[in-house]
Design a protein around this motif. Structure first.
Motif, PDB file in Angstrom:
ATOM      1  N   VAL A 250      -5.540   9.123  -1.976  1.00 36.58           N
ATOM      2  CA  VAL A 250      -5.584   8.068  -2.987  1.00 36.58           C
ATOM      3  C   VAL A 250      -4.485   7.069  -2.671  1.00 36.58           C
TER       4      VAL A 250
ATOM      5  N   SER B 228      -2.588   3.455  -3.554  1.00 31.67           N
ATOM      6  CA  SER B 228      -2.320   2.469  -4.599  1.00 31.67           C
ATOM      7  C   SER B 228      -2.012   1.128  -3.949  1.00 31.67           C
TER       8      SER B 228
ATOM      9  N   TYR C 274       0.849  -1.190   0.000  1.00 29.66           N
ATOM     10  CA  TYR C 274       0.000   0.000   0.000  1.00 29.66           C
ATOM     11  C   TYR C 274       0.883   1.239   0.000  1.00 29.66           C
ATOM     12  N   ARG C 275       0.530   2.192  -0.849  1.00 27.72           N
ATOM     13  CA  ARG C 275       1.269   3.459  -0.911  1.00 27.72           C
ATOM     14  C   ARG C 275       0.293   4.590  -1.224  1.00 27.72           C
TER      15      ARG C 275
ATOM     16  N   SER D 188      -1.977  -3.391 -10.290  1.00 30.12           N
ATOM     17  CA  SER D 188      -2.331  -2.493  -9.197  1.00 30.12           C
ATOM     18  C   SER D 188      -3.756  -1.979  -9.353  1.00 30.12           C
ATOM     19  N   ALA D 189      -4.259  -1.447  -8.272  1.00 31.16           N
ATOM     20  CA  ALA D 189      -5.557  -0.783  -8.226  1.00 31.16           C
ATOM     21  C   ALA D 189      -5.424   0.384  -7.268  1.00 31.16           C
ATOM     22  N   THR D 190      -6.398   1.276  -7.288  1.00 27.24           N
ATOM     23  CA  THR D 190      -6.364   2.432  -6.403  1.00 27.24           C
ATOM     24  C   THR D 190      -7.644   2.512  -5.583  1.00 27.24           C
TER      25      THR D 190
ATOM     26  N   THR E 199      -9.736   5.484  -3.277  1.00 26.45           N
ATOM     27  CA  THR E 199      -9.840   6.883  -2.903  1.00 26.45           C
ATOM     28  C   THR E 199     -10.640   6.998  -1.614  1.00 26.45           C
TER      29      THR E 199
ATOM     30  N   ILE F  44      -0.390   7.712  -3.240  1.00 27.36           N
ATOM     31  CA  ILE F  44       0.129   8.312  -4.467  1.00 27.36           C
ATOM     32  C   ILE F  44      -0.401   9.725  -4.687  1.00 27.36           C
TER      33      ILE F  44
ATOM     34  N   ASP G 225      -9.675  -0.117 -10.832  1.00 26.84           N
ATOM     35  CA  ASP G 225      -8.695  -1.064 -11.330  1.00 26.84           C
ATOM     36  C   ASP G 225      -7.859  -0.378 -12.395  1.00 26.84           C
ATOM     37  N   GLU G 226      -6.565  -0.176 -12.116  1.00 28.11           N
ATOM     38  CA  GLU G 226      -5.711   0.551 -13.048  1.00 28.11           C
ATOM     39  C   GLU G 226      -5.485  -0.237 -14.331  1.00 28.11           C
TER      40      GLU G 226
ATOM     41  N   THR H  18      -0.584  -2.584  -4.822  1.00 29.39           N
ATOM     42  CA  THR H  18       0.200  -3.275  -5.848  1.00 29.39           C
ATOM     43  C   THR H  18       0.526  -4.675  -5.378  1.00 29.39           C
TER      44      THR H  18
END
Length: 231
Positions: free
Chosen positions: A116, A118, A79-80, A128-130, A132, A82, A152-153, A120
């Protein structure tokens, strides 16, 4: 009779113990002891107050939870953050997904914060997905304002690729039509110029011989006969 000499406050002390001794005037005097317990009842005499006016460092706001259908190393998630309204206001646990405060809120911080995150996986080609997260700051404490919005990125990238292909195809078709139109215009212009030139030239007869005259031998013989009156 027991009489108070002041106001009893239950918030300060809710119970009192009083020892009363009664003594007579005889000789010798006799006495008796009585222990009295007084309980102070509660009345609504206090306004509500906040026990904490600001969130300390490390205050847990919420937790982002994601799952991966793969197994083994491919399913390890990271988890990060972004994107955030205030980059120095929130942090997320690398493997826990817990969103916590980095510092206390100030008056300069916006009332509505957007974070937000991310997510991975650990595959050879990471997917990856994000997520919010919308947070409202009320009375110095963050409150989760809305549910998570997952995106879903990989699907987003596929849609973007499709849009780019459609746009490229459209531009190519328009370019081909434009080039064809230019060539057709030049060809029509050249043909029109050629017809205009040939139409202005003088037109001559195909032959320049005098009218047809019969000079056969019979005609010459008739022309050589003498006049009958001279015979």
């Amino acid at each position: 009779m027991l009489v108070t000499d002041g106001i009893l406050d239950r918030e300060l002390q809710s119970e009192y113990t009083i020892t009363v001794t009664a003594t007579d005037a005889g000789s010798p005097p006799l006495s008796s002891v009585k222990v009295i317990t007084i309980l102070v009842l509660d009345i609504n005499d206090n306004r509500p107050t906040f026990t904490q006016s600001e969130s300390p460092r490390g205050y847990l706001v919420t937790k982002v939870v994601a799952v991966d259908a793969d197994s083994g190393h491919n399913a390890w998630l990271s988890y990060r953050i972004i994107k955030a309204t205030r980059p120095n206001l929130f942090m997320v646990g690398l493997h826990t997904g817990e969103i916590r405060t980095v510092r206390a809120f100030t008056e300069d911080d916006e009332a509505k914060q957007t974070v937000v995150v991310s997510i991975t996986d650990n595959g050879p080609e990471s997917l990856s997905a994000t997520a919010t997260v919308h947070v409202m700051i009320g009375d110095g404490l963050p409150v989760l304002n809305e549910l998570f919005e997952f995106a879903d990125e990989s699907q987003h990238n596929d849609n973007l690729t499709l849009y780019l292909i459609i746009a490229l195809t459209t531009v190519s078709s328009l370019l081909i039509m434009l080039i064809s139109g230019v060539f057709y215009f030049k060809l029509c212009r050249r043909s029109y110029a050629y017809r205009s030139t040939t139409d202005s030239l003088p037109v001559f007869p195909t032959t320049y011989l005098p009218p047809f005259t019969d000079i056969s031998p019979q005609t010459k013989t008739i022309g050589q006969h003498k006049n009958p009156r001279q015979l």
